[in-house]
Write a protein that holds these residues in place. Structure first.
Motif, PDB file in Angstrom:
ATOM      1  N   UNK A  42      39.305  49.819  39.809  1.00  0.00           N
ATOM      2  CA  UNK A  42      38.190  48.985  39.370  1.00  0.00           C
ATOM      3  C   UNK A  42      38.325  47.536  39.827  1.00  0.00           C
ATOM      4  N   UNK A  43      39.507  46.977  39.754  1.00  0.00           N
ATOM      5  CA  UNK A  43      39.715  45.563  40.068  1.00  0.00           C
ATOM      6  C   UNK A  43      40.327  45.325  41.448  1.00  0.00           C
ATOM      7  N   UNK A  44      40.473  46.375  42.249  1.00  0.00           N
ATOM      8  CA  UNK A  44      41.095  46.241  43.567  1.00  0.00           C
ATOM      9  C   UNK A  44      40.036  45.876  44.604  1.00  0.00           C
ATOM     10  N   UNK A  45      40.317  44.828  45.379  1.00  0.00           N
ATOM     11  CA  UNK A  45      39.417  44.349  46.426  1.00  0.00           C
ATOM     12  C   UNK A  45      40.037  44.589  47.797  1.00  0.00           C
ATOM     13  N   UNK A  46      39.211  44.475  48.819  1.00  0.00           N
ATOM     14  CA  UNK A  46      39.675  44.581  50.209  1.00  0.00           C
ATOM     15  C   UNK A  46      40.471  45.868  50.434  1.00  0.00           C
ATOM     16  N   UNK A  47      39.945  46.976  49.941  1.00  0.00           N
ATOM     17  CA  UNK A  47      40.641  48.263  50.035  1.00  0.00           C
ATOM     18  C   UNK A  47      40.658  48.744  51.486  1.00  0.00           C
TER      19      UNK A  47
END
Length: 72
Positions: A42-47
């Motif tokens: 949910x809070x992970x960016x730039x995957x």
């Protein structure tokens, strides 16, 4: 995991039986299915997604104050 102050780099590793079984599209689907409210990603960016041999890797960045048990 790499803590960089306000943000941290995180990764999840999935090991498959055979290198041919690794499918980054499947990893992307897994992240999408767990990207909702209170989901693992949910809070992970730039995957990003990577396959190397039998290992599939999902990596990204997260605000350090959002780190929880899933990445510790």
């Amino acid at each position: 995991m790499n803590v960089n102050g306000e943000t941290s780099d995180v990764a999840a590793y999935v090991v498959f039986d055979e290198a041919d079984d690794v499918d980054t599209g499947d990893l992307e689907d897994w992240v999408d299915e767990n990207d909702g409210s209170d989901g693992t990603f949910d809070d992970v960016d730039d995957v990003s997604y990577n396959a190397n041999g039998r290992v599939g890797t999902v990596s990204g960045t997260i605000d350090t104050d959002d780190l929880g048990g899933q990445f510790l």
